[in-house]
Design an enzyme around this catalytic site. Structure first.
Site, mmCIF file in Angstrom:
data_model
loop_
_atom_site.group_PDB
_atom_site.id
_atom_site.type_symbol
_atom_site.label_atom_id
_atom_site.label_comp_id
_atom_site.label_asym_id
_atom_site.label_seq_id
_atom_site.Cartn_x
_atom_site.Cartn_y
_atom_site.Cartn_z
ATOM 1 N N LYS A 132 0.826 -1.207 0.000
ATOM 2 C CA LYS A 132 0.000 0.000 0.000
ATOM 3 C C LYS A 132 0.861 1.258 0.000
ATOM 4 C CE LYS A 132 -2.121 1.608 3.651
ATOM 5 N NZ LYS A 132 -3.022 1.786 4.807
ATOM 6 N N ASP B 128 -6.728 1.235 0.905
ATOM 7 C CA ASP B 128 -6.780 1.387 2.359
ATOM 8 C C ASP B 128 -8.192 1.033 2.831
ATOM 9 O OD1 ASP B 128 -8.351 3.497 1.541
ATOM 10 O OD2 ASP B 128 -7.354 4.996 2.804
#
Length: 213
Positions: free
Chosen positions: A120, A138
């Site tokens: 991420k 997220d």
């Protein structure tokens, strides 16, 4: 969600916010990387408060290493997991100096080798700093993708894989930010603000907070 609806979904988000930006404050790719590492399980607002003074005295790896872990820790102590994060910031800074000439690498594999950097974080840096059309999933993007029917999946990886496939190429660069901001301010976790949602008629969520025609 049907392909035509996905196109319209992003067209409307783009119309509402043509040039979306990260809410993390940074001055260069290095400070962006540090800010994203610090943002794990923390709010952007909280990170910005902690880094405002830090980035004024250390906006590159050499300066950060020179500060030392104790000083970095003192600057970020208001952020959750600050001790581990401070250690990661110092170590990743050392690695950037040792292996990358003090520069933030543009390859995902190199980024993911840095302490505190997962897929991420790497995606955020590649997207924001280097303009790569990556999508960092997220909690907001995961929720929006599943709730709307845009890209349902049981894991972060599954949602990312689907988004990469279904997001029209013309919208892929900014898709990450549109979805985050939509989830943060409109399609909120506890009670989505459907009354002001620009894509309400395209959304598959059954428990909308307002009635639709």
């Amino acid at each position: 969600m049907k392909r035509a609806n996905i196109e319209e979904f992003f067209r409307r988000l783009a119309e509402r916010d043509p040039e979306p930006k990260t809410e993390l404050e940074y001055v260069n790719p290095y400070t962006l990387l540090v800010a994203v590492v610090l943002s794990a399980q923390a709010t952007d607002v909280g990170v910005n408060k902690a880094t405002k003074a830090l980035f004024k005295i250390a906006d590159n790896p050499a300066a950060m290493v020179a500060l030392g872990e104790a000083t970095v820790r003192d600057h970020v102590k208001t952020i959750g997991l600050y001790k581990t994060k401070a250690a990661n910031v110092i170590r990743l800074s050392e690695i950037l100096l040792e292996k990358h000439g003090g520069q933030v690498p543009r390859k995902r594999e190199d980024l993911e080798e840095l302490p505190g950097v997962g897929r991420k974080t790497a995606n955020v840096v590649l997207n924001v700093a280097f303009g790569e059309p990556t999508i960092a999933v997220d909690t907001h993007i995961f929720r929006v993708s599943n709730r709307t029917g845009l890209a349902p999946g049981k894991t972060v990886e599954a949602v990312e894989e689907k988004l990469v496939k279904v997001v029209p190429k013309a919208y892929r660069l900014h898709a990450h930010h549109w979805l985050i901001l939509h989830g943060r301010y409109i399609c909120k976790a506890r009670k989505p603000d459907c009354a002001v949602c620009s894509v309400i008629d395209l959304c598959a969520y059954e428990a909308k907070t307002v009635l639709t025609a």
